[in-house]
Design an enzyme around this catalytic site. Sequence first.
Site, PDB file in Angstrom:
ATOM      1  N   SER A  26       0.851  -1.180   0.000  1.00  0.00           N
ATOM      2  CA  SER A  26       0.000   0.000   0.000  1.00  0.00           C
ATOM      3  C   SER A  26       0.888   1.231   0.000  1.00  0.00           C
ATOM      4  O   SER A  26       2.029   1.186   0.471  1.00  0.00           O
ATOM      5  CB  SER A  26      -0.896   0.008   1.251  1.00  0.00           C
ATOM      6  OG  SER A  26      -1.507   1.274   1.445  1.00  0.00           O
ATOM      7  N   TYR A  79      -1.549  -1.227  10.398  1.00  0.00           N
ATOM      8  CA  TYR A  79      -1.730  -1.531   8.975  1.00  0.00           C
ATOM      9  C   TYR A  79      -0.535  -1.048   8.165  1.00  0.00           C
ATOM     10  O   TYR A  79       0.015  -1.782   7.339  1.00  0.00           O
ATOM     11  CB  TYR A  79      -3.015  -0.883   8.465  1.00  0.00           C
ATOM     12  CG  TYR A  79      -3.279  -1.115   6.996  1.00  0.00           C
ATOM     13  CD1 TYR A  79      -3.787  -2.333   6.547  1.00  0.00           C
ATOM     14  CD2 TYR A  79      -3.007  -0.122   6.047  1.00  0.00           C
ATOM     15  CE1 TYR A  79      -4.020  -2.549   5.203  1.00  0.00           C
ATOM     16  CE2 TYR A  79      -3.235  -0.343   4.698  1.00  0.00           C
ATOM     17  CZ  TYR A  79      -3.742  -1.556   4.283  1.00  0.00           C
ATOM     18  OH  TYR A  79      -3.959  -1.777   2.946  1.00  0.00           O
TER      19      TYR A  79
END
Length: 306
Positions: free
Chosen positions: A185, A198
């Site tokens: 990401s 995350y």
Amino acid sequence: MGELLQQLLILLGGIICLVYLVKCIWFLKYFFPGLWSPVPPSFFRSMGEWAVITGAGDGIGKAYSFELARRGLNIVLISRTLEKLQKVASEIEQTTERKVKIIQADFTKRDILDHIEKHLQGLEIGILVNNVGILPTPYPNCFLSGPKNDEDLINCNILSLTKMTQIILKQMVLRKKGLILNLSSALGTFPCPLYTIYSASKVFVYTFSKALQAEYKEKGIIIQVLTPFGVSTPMTLHAKPNLFTKRAQDFVRESLDYVTFGDESYGCLAHEILGRFMQCIPLWILHSDRMQETIRNTLSGYLKEK
């Protein structure tokens, strides 16, 4: 002395200009991938007969499954929801006439890898897409205020990718060819407050992938990490597509044009441009209390509207 200093400054300025010129020329490849490093139609099928996609029931994983089937590969779908897998498998078989195999598995559990490896035996796997991952909540939160499912996140975002790579990379090395795409990401390219766990899990994916490519590129294996910004998926609550928030199908098609561009990619031109812009912002600005408060209020308001 003054003249020497002037010459040194001119030389330094010339070197800096040359470096940025080379970077600009290098960046042009994302505008013209078909001219810079075209991917032949037979490229993906030449890797092997089967492609394995984790998290294939929805979003980016589903899009990769369809696109790779269209490009001639049989597909192994792995996800935890059997009904979704069956629906995707049926659609792929009807629209592409490729073979599809289903493996139901919950990647938040640690006892599933033997089950997966057993069902993959005997398949010539040319492509692995490590897509499965969880975002505990789309809402930005400080570490102590967030959900307490850290173990599930670590199992799904880190352990599953590591173990799936171990299972499949072995046969790729024996055949001296293969393609592994690891979905990280943009939040894994810098320390990202409000999405701490995350972001940290995606940093692992980022560094693991780049180190692995250094180890195995001479053995004929392509390993690339993808670091997208916004993609409209269930994880992002089906955010409305726009210039920078891509539809999953569009992102996947574009990302496959970049698989020969090196060990990392943002996956599409819009995200490449956004990524270069973000790299120019000092971390002290992104980490400031004012910026965090702005992000928290803006994202929370947007998500509540949805």
